[in-house]
Design an enzyme around this catalytic site. Structure first.
Site, PDB file in Angstrom:
ATOM      1  CG  ASP A 297       6.574   3.004  -7.690  1.00 46.83           C
ATOM      2  OD1 ASP A 297       6.132   4.295  -7.715  1.00 46.83           O
ATOM      3  OD2 ASP A 297       6.305   2.029  -6.783  1.00 46.83           O
TER       4      ASP A 297
ATOM      5  N   GLY B  13       2.562   3.769   1.430  1.00 51.99           N
ATOM      6  CA  GLY B  13       3.187   4.095   2.845  1.00 51.99           C
ATOM      7  C   GLY B  13       3.835   5.625   2.688  1.00 51.99           C
TER       8      GLY B  13
ATOM      9  N   GLY C   2       0.764  -1.266   0.141  1.00 52.85           N
ATOM     10  CA  GLY C   2      -0.176   0.081  -0.088  1.00 52.85           C
ATOM     11  C   GLY C   2       0.985   1.133   0.040  1.00 52.85           C
TER      12      GLY C   2
ATOM     13  CG  ASP D 249       5.118  -3.628  -5.097  1.00 51.35           C
ATOM     14  OD1 ASP D 249       5.555  -4.515  -5.274  1.00 51.35           O
ATOM     15  OD2 ASP D 249       5.872  -2.637  -4.631  1.00 51.35           O
TER      16      ASP D 249
HETATM   17  P1  AMP Z   1       8.746   1.080  -3.505  1.00 47.77           P
HETATM   18  O1  AMP Z   1      10.100   0.107  -3.274  1.00 47.77           O
HETATM   19  O2  AMP Z   1       8.805   2.595  -3.421  1.00 47.77           O
HETATM   20  O3  AMP Z   1       7.903   0.649  -4.767  1.00 47.77           O
HETATM   21  O4  AMP Z   1       8.029   0.865  -2.168  1.00 47.77           O
HETATM   22  C1  AMP Z   1       7.489  -0.547  -1.606  1.00 47.77           C
HETATM   23  C2  AMP Z   1       6.509  -0.242  -0.630  1.00 47.77           C
HETATM   24  O5  AMP Z   1       7.308   0.560   0.812  1.00 47.77           O
HETATM   25  C3  AMP Z   1       5.327   0.706  -1.016  1.00 47.77           C
HETATM   26  O6  AMP Z   1       4.250   0.021   0.059  1.00 47.77           O
HETATM   27  C4  AMP Z   1       5.776   2.031  -0.428  1.00 47.77           C
HETATM   28  O7  AMP Z   1       4.753   2.877  -0.006  1.00 47.77           O
HETATM   29  C5  AMP Z   1       6.545   1.515   0.816  1.00 47.77           C
HETATM   30  N1  AMP Z   1       7.569   2.908   1.288  1.00 47.77           N
HETATM   31  C6  AMP Z   1       8.634   3.152   0.527  1.00 47.77           C
HETATM   32  N2  AMP Z   1       9.293   4.194   1.110  1.00 47.77           N
HETATM   33  C7  AMP Z   1       8.723   4.404   2.234  1.00 47.77           C
HETATM   34  C8  AMP Z   1       8.838   5.331   3.318  1.00 47.77           C
HETATM   35  N3  AMP Z   1       9.878   6.352   3.148  1.00 47.77           N
HETATM   36  N4  AMP Z   1       7.849   5.726   4.436  1.00 47.77           N
HETATM   37  C9  AMP Z   1       6.767   4.536   4.142  1.00 47.77           C
HETATM   38  N5  AMP Z   1       6.683   3.714   3.226  1.00 47.77           N
HETATM   39  C10 AMP Z   1       7.551   3.472   2.321  1.00 47.77           C
HETATM   40 MG    MG Z   2       6.304   0.876  -5.482  1.00 48.31          MG
END
Ligand code: AMP
Ligand code: MG
Length: 483
Positions: free
Chosen positions: A258, A87, A85, A248
């Site tokens: 992303d 985050g 989700g 995702d």
């Molecule tokens: P990503 O690797 O950017 O695709 O992120 C994978 C998951 O980690 C997703 O659910 C993001 O929303 C969450 N996420 C990535 N960075 C952060 C952050 N700094 N704070 C909270 N959630 C994060």
């Molecule tokens: Mg992502």
């Protein structure tokens, strides 16, 4: 500017109703005027940098916005996580452009939600500017992509590999529905929500399916496969490595989403990997077709939850996945033929393509420059001498093959140019620009770079500087997830 919030209408199981967390002192760093005009953002607001900083940091809400963090699951490096989700992102709502096309507006780095786990909900300036630059560049290169409307610095510090200034990036996407969105409901066995999501995705992206008698789940998988093939083929045309093709991070719209540890391949090598966390090369340049095939199998699987014990649907889904490699190969060959200026694929062309790639890999030739030189060599004898020497027997074979076509050298060159960029966002230039933005808090270097990247098929005085390759830099280059 009028928001609608159709995703909110899907119901509470689809999101967390979370508000952005205000930041200390928002300042507008980058603004995308072209996109803003497309979205009919009023000129008066566009001239008011202070208001833009307030709105696109999440400190103030645009009228009609209903912020949510969307729920999704996903396979990350092959392992299933049932609960991911947004985050650190907030979907503000949707805007319609003049063509009636619906666009999601999402803040990223705008604070925590119910899905943040241990994360801080924030984004550093480097990854935010990277997303802006890379998506603008991909758009201009003709690669399907989400876009960025703004980057606002927050006046706060985020802590990653080191302390960095924080930023919020505004992403514009034809939707944020991911393969992982389907997996979220499929893994819970929530048939009602899964059906609602399928029908919503069809209405939003593939309305033509509604009129079809065929099974809608199968038709949707078929369409998404087509989009994903076009996407990855386009990546491979320009040498893009996504770096984290988790389910995702796979949008069913078929747009690149992303921009985390992404990078551009310099010297041609299908095994190229830059991401620090991709130790096994799962998301290496040349493995991207296998991975998108795998991701599509996960997508089909999640929709099969709607059709338990339906042998016909199962067989159709299996057929789509089994046929994927052949379907991909056809699109890939067509793309490579375009890069080589071959109008109709003939017998022997696949062998010529393979010979080219093998030669480039053997000599570690720069992927973009080789095709740029090949394009130029049609009208420039000096370039011809150099590229002929580099490519050896390949070059003569190619010359003989294109000589069988009736087009003039100029026409052929113009056709090849459409597939072969002069300028790509090379890793060392991207990093230098990000470092300059981070250090100065100003966008000047990014704007200079963007001015060139927005015309990637044109050679200009300004472009020369950004064409320099740096294989030394690429060899030790490591990218990190933008988290
Ligand atoms: P990503 O690797 O950017 O695709 O992120 C994978 C998951 O980690 C997703 O659910 C993001 O929303 C969450 N996420 C990535 N960075 C952060 C952050 N700094 N704070 C909270 N959630 C994060
Ligand atoms: Mg992502």
């Amino acid at each position: 500017m009028k928001f609608s919030n159709t995703y909110v209408g899907l119901g509470e199981r689809f999101y967390d109703k979370s508000q952005p967390t205000a930041v200390r002192s928002p300042k507008l760093l980058l603004w995308n005027t072209r996109l803003a005009n497309q979205l009919n953002i009023p000129q008066e607001l566009q001239q008011d940098a202070e208001s833009l900083a307030q709105y696109f940091s999440g400190n103030q809400l645009l009228a009609g916005a209903e912020p949510i963090a969307t729920a999704y699951a996903g396979h990350q490096f092959g392992s299933f996580n049932p609960q991911l989700g947004d985050g650190r992102a907030h979907l503000l709502g949707e805007l319609l452009d003049d063509d009636g096309k619906r666009w999601d507006l999402q803040l990223k780095g705008s604070g925590v939600s119910a899905y943040s786990r241990a994360g801080d909900g924030r984004c550093a300036i480097g990854p935010a500017v990277r997303e802006f630059i890379m998506s603008e560049s991909m758009k201009a290169l003709g690669v399907p992509t989400t876009e960025c409307l703004a980057v606002v610095t927050t006046g706060e510090t985020v802590y990653r590999q080191q302390a960095s200034p924080g930023a919020v990036v505004t992403r514009v996407a034809s939707s944020h529905i991911r393969v992982g969105s389907f997996q979220f409901f499929a893994s819970k066995g929530d048939v009602e929500s899964l059906t609602a999501l399928r029908d919503y995705a069809i209405a939003r992206h593939f309305p033509e399916i509604k009129q079809q008698a065929a099974n809608h789940s199968v038709a949707l998988v078929d369409k998404v496969i087509e989009k994903q093939i076009q996407l990855v083929v386009a990546w491979m045309r320009v040498g893009f490595i996504h770096g984290v093709m988790n389910t995702d991070n796979t949008a069913i719209s078929g747009d690149t989403i992303d921009y985390g540890p992404c990078a551009m391949m310099g010297a041609y090598d299908p095994q190229t990997v830059y991401s620090s966390i991709d130790r096994n090369g799962r998301y290496a340049f040349g493995n991207q077709p296998n991975i998108v095939n795998w991701n599509m199998a996960r997508f089909a699987e999640s929709l099969l939850v709607l059709h338990p014990e339906d042998k016909e649907v199962l067989a159709q889904m299996q057929g789509l996945i089994t046929d994927f490699p052949e379907r991909f190969q056809q699109a890939y060959s067509r793309m490579m033929a375009d890069k080589l200026g071959l109008q109709n694929l003939q017998q022997g062309d696949d062998a010529l393509i393979a010979l080219f790639l093998a030669r480039m890999a053997e000599l570690k030739l720069d992927y973009t420059k080789t095709f740029d030189s090949l394009t130029k060599s049609l009208t420039d004898t000096k370039v011809q001498a150099t590229i002929a020497a580099d490519l050896g027997p390949c070059y003569q074979q190619w010359q003989q093959r294109v000589a069988t076509q009736t087009t003039s050298a100029q026409e052929l060159q113009a056709a090849m140019r459409k597939s072969n960029p002069v300028v790509i966002p090379r890793n060392h230039h991207v990093e230098a620009v990000l470092a300059a933005c981070e250090e100065s808090g100003e966008a000047t270097t990014a704007l200079d770079f963007l001015a060139v990247l927005r015309h990637p098929y044109e050679e200009t005085e300004q472009s020369a500087h950004y064409q320099s390759d740096d294989s030394g830099f690429d060899q030790g280059y490591q990218t990190f997830c933008g988290t």
